[in-house]
Design a protein around this motif. Sequence first.
Motif, PDB file in Angstrom:
ATOM      1  N   GLU A  50       0.807  -1.219   0.000  1.00  8.89           N
ATOM      2  CA  GLU A  50       0.000   0.000   0.000  1.00  8.89           C
ATOM      3  C   GLU A  50       0.845   1.276   0.000  1.00  8.89           C
ATOM      4  N   LYS A  76       1.800   1.180  -4.667  1.00  3.14           N
ATOM      5  CA  LYS A  76       0.380   1.201  -5.005  1.00  3.14           C
ATOM      6  C   LYS A  76       0.102   2.095  -6.209  1.00  3.14           C
ATOM      7  N   LYS A 113      -3.321  -1.462 -13.839  1.00  2.00           N
ATOM      8  CA  LYS A 113      -3.407  -1.041 -12.436  1.00  2.00           C
ATOM      9  C   LYS A 113      -3.764   0.436 -12.341  1.00  2.00           C
ATOM     10  N   TRP A 118      -7.304   2.124 -10.938  1.00  2.15           N
ATOM     11  CA  TRP A 118      -7.173   3.097  -9.843  1.00  2.15           C
ATOM     12  C   TRP A 118      -7.831   4.424 -10.223  1.00  2.15           C
ATOM     13  N   TRP A 160      -8.126 -10.620  -4.859  1.00  2.00           N
ATOM     14  CA  TRP A 160      -7.178 -10.036  -5.804  1.00  2.00           C
ATOM     15  C   TRP A 160      -7.630  -8.630  -6.183  1.00  2.00           C
ATOM     16  N   ASP A 161      -6.684  -7.736  -6.410  1.00  2.00           N
ATOM     17  CA  ASP A 161      -7.036  -6.442  -6.986  1.00  2.00           C
ATOM     18  C   ASP A 161      -7.623  -6.681  -8.372  1.00  2.00           C
ATOM     19  N   THR A 162      -8.561  -5.827  -8.782  1.00  2.00           N
ATOM     20  CA  THR A 162      -9.265  -6.042 -10.048  1.00  2.00           C
ATOM     21  C   THR A 162      -8.298  -6.137 -11.220  1.00  2.00           C
ATOM     22  N   GLU A 189      -5.414  -7.330 -11.274  1.00  2.00           N
ATOM     23  CA  GLU A 189      -4.637  -8.574 -11.233  1.00  2.00           C
ATOM     24  C   GLU A 189      -5.419  -9.761 -11.768  1.00  2.00           C
ATOM     25  N   ARG A 244     -17.342  -4.181  -8.503  1.00  2.00           N
ATOM     26  CA  ARG A 244     -16.198  -3.448  -9.045  1.00  2.00           C
ATOM     27  C   ARG A 244     -16.150  -3.570 -10.560  1.00  2.00           C
TER      28      ARG A 244
END
Length: 642
Positions: free
Chosen positions: A273, A278, A296, A300, A565-567, A569, A622
């Motif tokens: 983070e 990030k 990414k 964001w 997982w982050d979207t 990823e 998301r």
Amino acid sequence: MKTTLEQKAKDISYKPVGQFEETRFEKIHNVIFSDSNVASIQVAHEIADLIRSKQEADEQCVLGLSTGSSPLRVYEELVRLHKEEGLTFSNVVTFNLDEYLPMERENRQSYWFFMHENLFNHIDIPKENINIPDGTVEGDEVIEYCLSYEKKIKKHGGLDFQLLGIGRTGHIGFNEPGSHYNSGTRVITLDHITRVDAGPTFFGIDNVPRKAITMGIATVRSAKRIVLLAWGQNKANIIKKTVEGDISSTVPATYLQEHENCTFVLDTGAGSELTRNKTPWLVDESLDWTEELTAKAVVWLCTLTGKSILSLTDKDYNDNGMSGLLALQDSYDLNIRMFNRLQHTITGWPGGKPNADDTKRPERAEPAQKRVIIFSPHPDDDVISMGGTLDRLIEQGHEVHVAYQTSGNIAVSDKEALKFAEISKRIYPSDEAQEIVDYIKAKKESSYDSKQVLRLKGDIRRGESYAAVRYLGLPDENVHFLDLPFYETGRIKKNNLSEADIKIMVDIIEKIQPHQIYAAGDLADPHGTHKVCLDAAFAAIDRLKSKPFMDDCWVWLYRGAWHEWDTNEIEMAVPMSPGQVLRKRNAIFAHQSQKDGVMFQGDDSREFWMRAEERNKETADRYNALGLADYAAMEAFVRYNF
């Protein structure tokens, strides 16, 4: 004069992932490693070098030590250095940070017990040089005792080196929010979150003491050198607040910003983070805009602006530090490319869709019927984390095998075990059943389970596992219980991964020769079992990768109950209808021993089925917010390329 972060970076001997670069965001020197084991070994070697240099100068080496899971590997390496390389601790004096109050030394939850089990019993430190706060001090004696502890540290010339961990509240030692920067050794009332985090070790929060003795902030800050360890994504938010936030008593660890020789040693999860990781485009606009970094950044930006991907404008990119990205292509083409990237991750066919064009699908179409292994660290992770996908794979005709890597026996409460033991005794009276009943009724909270009780608790988990996957239509012969040896200690602390563990994993993969392997990629598990299970899977895959059948094997990683997982990823997103969400819930409900007051919840008080549903809904939301289709829920996966 205060040492700059840049000077510290040059002086530090650690070999982190990338080089430390001072940014306008960071106020504490930190290094990030891809492997916490490697990081721990380097910290241990710094301590060893300090001990040796003090020996050469005929001086005592005064160490401040901490407990918890973070320093365990450091202590293991120090023990190895003593036994194999002759490192002596004869000149070492130690002061531990804290101890619960009240707490008997012999109690397995005491920090006295922890330190002796993990370090002191295995090295040659003189017993009189070991100092751990006394958890048996009572009444008015406590104040005088704390003052004497402080005086003893000063008598030895202060701490040469202080090893720290960090709690979710930002506490160091037991200096909870509200602690003053000038505080000394004292009694403190523990924050509720701290007690929740300690709950698993004590078999429930009700058994966690409410008070503790702790070194103060001023005592810690007086150390000549401070190293703070933090591992895992569950520490990422507090690390960001500590390293980049303002100094505040609400996050006591921020007081370390004023220390001249302090380093935070992190793994990639704990450092994830930080702004430079990030959102690196806010730190350096001359980035190498890879496809992964671009995805990414776009996700964001959508979250920041509240817009869908196809609605982003040149102004959105320029206003938020991404003008360098627009120099490579215009926003219209960029938006369409990123939209298609995410669109192509969505599939209702996790095993591949037969007789279909698979060029824009996450899984290949052939072979139409695949052999699949789903590795589940605990006996319920399969249905909690990917129950909908498991249901789809079975429904679509694939040969699915579920392999439970551990027995999960320690997660069954004594109350639950007693219920089954008494039922067993009534159905089939036996001496063994009576022994189990008597043992559980007489057992103290801090006692270990007998082998009979552990076997019963393991059998309870097995029965629940069969019930869950039978509900989804999986035949019993496709259910495998591996009982990896590293787990079978009967206590919270597990053994290290061994050759025996890896061989078991190798054998089942070689036996089934799968086209797909699913494994838990969740490294934020609060008691570490997921990580060891993943390491076992990776080690087995690495050994087998030269086998011909592995040429046609894809490995998909799912996340456990704590994080998603982050979207950006996600490489495969499997949507679920409301009906499938309900089927997944019913499968989770089969694990009755893990419902209502489960012992190892981590930092989330919701039941596992609730977090699973809400997490799957959040993933779908998301996707929808980014301009993609609206689904009730989604399960997400990342491909591991071995």
